[in-house]
Design an enzyme around this catalytic site. Structure first.
Site, short mmCIF file in Angstrom:
data_model
loop_
_atom_site.label_atom_id
_atom_site.label_comp_id
_atom_site.label_asym_id
_atom_site.label_seq_id
_atom_site.Cartn_x
_atom_site.Cartn_y
_atom_site.Cartn_z
N ASP A 1 0.67 -1.44 -0.43
CA ASP A 1 0.32 -0.25 0.07
C ASP A 1 0.83 1.06 -0.08
O ASP A 1 1.95 1.51 1.21
CB ASP A 1 -0.89 -0.24 1.29
CG ASP A 1 -2.47 -1.09 0.93
OD1 ASP A 1 -2.95 -0.63 0.30
OD2 ASP A 1 -2.06 -1.80 1.98
N MET B 1 1.11 5.49 -0.05
CA MET B 1 0.62 6.10 0.27
C MET B 1 0.84 7.98 0.40
O MET B 1 2.23 7.91 0.62
CB MET B 1 -0.59 6.26 2.06
CG MET B 1 -1.68 4.87 1.42
SD MET B 1 -2.35 4.92 3.31
CE MET B 1 -2.70 3.85 3.48
N HIS C 1 -0.38 -1.50 -5.05
CA HIS C 1 -2.02 -0.53 -4.89
C HIS C 1 -1.36 1.13 -4.71
O HIS C 1 -1.23 1.75 -3.02
CB HIS C 1 -2.41 -0.91 -3.49
CG HIS C 1 -4.35 0.19 -3.77
ND1 HIS C 1 -4.83 -0.22 -2.72
CD2 HIS C 1 -4.45 0.68 -4.25
CE1 HIS C 1 -6.36 1.05 -2.50
NE2 HIS C 1 -5.33 0.94 -3.49
N MET D 1 -2.07 4.49 -4.16
CA MET D 1 -3.16 5.52 -3.31
C MET D 1 -2.62 6.94 -3.53
O MET D 1 -2.52 7.54 -2.57
CB MET D 1 -3.79 5.34 -2.22
CG MET D 1 -4.50 4.21 -1.75
SD MET D 1 -4.43 3.62 -0.82
CE MET D 1 -3.30 2.12 -0.11
N GLY E 1 -6.98 4.56 3.23
CA GLY E 1 -5.91 5.84 4.09
C GLY E 1 -5.73 4.39 5.29
O GLY E 1 -4.58 5.12 6.07
N PHE E 2 -6.34 3.67 5.18
CA PHE E 2 -5.83 2.72 6.36
C PHE E 2 -6.09 1.61 6.90
O PHE E 2 -7.41 1.12 6.19
CB PHE E 2 -6.49 4.09 8.07
CG PHE E 2 -5.92 5.68 8.39
CD1 PHE E 2 -5.20 5.67 8.72
CD2 PHE E 2 -7.17 6.14 7.11
CE1 PHE E 2 -4.63 6.68 8.96
CE2 PHE E 2 -6.94 7.70 7.30
CZ PHE E 2 -5.40 8.20 8.09
N GLY E 3 -5.54 0.94 7.78
CA GLY E 3 -5.78 -0.65 8.06
C GLY E 3 -7.24 -0.60 8.63
O GLY E 3 -7.30 0.32 9.77
N ASP F 1 -10.97 -5.01 -1.15
CA ASP F 1 -9.41 -4.67 -0.65
C ASP F 1 -10.19 -3.62 0.99
O ASP F 1 -10.85 -3.02 0.29
CB ASP F 1 -8.16 -3.78 -0.84
CG ASP F 1 -7.22 -3.56 -0.03
OD1 ASP F 1 -7.25 -3.95 1.57
OD2 ASP F 1 -6.70 -2.64 -0.88
N GLY G 1 -10.50 -4.75 5.40
CA GLY G 1 -11.81 -5.51 5.99
C GLY G 1 -12.35 -6.98 5.42
O GLY G 1 -13.28 -7.23 6.30
N GLY H 1 -4.98 -6.84 5.36
CA GLY H 1 -3.72 -6.81 6.11
C GLY H 1 -3.88 -7.07 8.11
O GLY H 1 -3.03 -7.88 8.31
N SER H 2 -4.93 -6.22 9.04
CA SER H 2 -5.03 -6.43 9.92
C SER H 2 -4.76 -7.40 10.71
O SER H 2 -4.90 -8.31 11.51
CB SER H 2 -5.69 -5.23 10.56
OG SER H 2 -6.97 -5.33 9.83
#
Ligand code: DX5
Ligand code: ZN
Length: 251
Positions: free
Chosen positions: A62, A64, A93, A95, A168-170, A201, A203, A223-224
């Site tokens: 990712d 960003m 990816h 962004m 923007g965020f995991g 991508d 959740g 990710g998480s």
């Protein structure tokens, strides 16, 4: 290569894993698990990748820029460093509001596929630029961007990334309202017999992946759910098993 990364003994034991572990993307439509390094410990990135490599098909990177999204992550130098430690396919990816300025650097650093967002415009030129650089071509759309925005480009790309969270965020929860769009994309792929991967991508875990698979996704970024797990490879395998257990088009 992989030898430089210390795989734990348990990680080596992931058996019968169909993980590709090579820079070939594989045939469009295949089931793929793509761990996102965004949730890894950046202080020991190569080791973290080693922990998950045997259970991963691709590695999702990712990028960003602090403009397209309100966060800054990594760039070509980190991709180049990671490239020396793993032969995994790098699914980058981007962004970014101006990916065209950086695509050559990502290609040079060892990116295999790059995905740009349709919201920034100039899509046709970016697709052409990515092809010229020998990259696998991806196009992403945000949860609130209608499918019609990407439809004209589907014949020219290898991957459609349907964001299931706002980028923007995991660690965010999957937005289920995106599923009809995933289904629409899958229907379009079937109708046109397109060679196209449909990636989700945001959740994604062993509970939500089957929902996205049922809608028609075949590439699952997590990710998480993976790097937040004490044994990341187990979590990646659990996501794979959850999709396999769902009757889907993903092979
Ligand atoms: C979000 C990134 C994702 C992120 C997903 O902007 O594009 O790839 O890593 O993280 P999780 O799986 O934690 O939602
Ligand atoms: Zn991503």
């Amino acid at each position: 290569m992989l030898g430089a990364v210390q795989l734990s003994r348990e990680a080596r034991r992931v058996e019968n894993s169909p993980a590709r572990n090579g820079r070939d993307a594989g045939p469009a439509g295949d089931l793929r698990i793509a761990p996102s390094v965004l949730s890894a410990d950046f202080g020991m990135l190569a080791e973290q990748v080693g922990e998950v490599a045997a259970a991963a098909d691709w590695l999702h990177v990712d990028v960003m820029d602090g403009h397209f999204v309100p966060n800054v992550t990594i760039g070509p130098p980190v991709v180049a460093s990671l490239r020396r430690h793993t032969p995994l396919f790098f699914d980058c990816h981007l962004m970014m509001t101006e990916p065209g300025r950086y695509l050559p650097a990502f290609a040079e650093a060892g990116a295999d596929g790059c995905t740009v967002h349709v919201e920034i415009g100039g899509t046709e030129a970016l697709i052409e630029q990515m092809r010229g650089l020998g990259l696998r071509v991806g196009l992403a759309l945000n949860p609130d961007t209608p499918f019609d925005a990407v439809r004209p480009f589907l014949g020219g790309v290898d991957l459609l990334l349907c964001m299931t969270v706002f980028p923007g965020f995991g660690g965010q929860s999957l937005i289920a309202d995106v599923m009809p769009k995933v289904a629409q994309a899958r229907a379009e792929v079937e109708a046109g017999a397109l060679e196209l991967d449909i990636e989700v991508d945001g959740g994604i875990d062993a509970t939500t992946a089957p929902v996205a698979a049922a809608a028609g996704a075949n590439v699952f970024v997590a990710g998480s759910a993976i790097f937040g797990h004490p044994r990341p490879w187990e979590s990646a395998e659990a996501i794979r098993a959850s999709v396999r257990a769902t009757a889907t088009g993903a092979r």
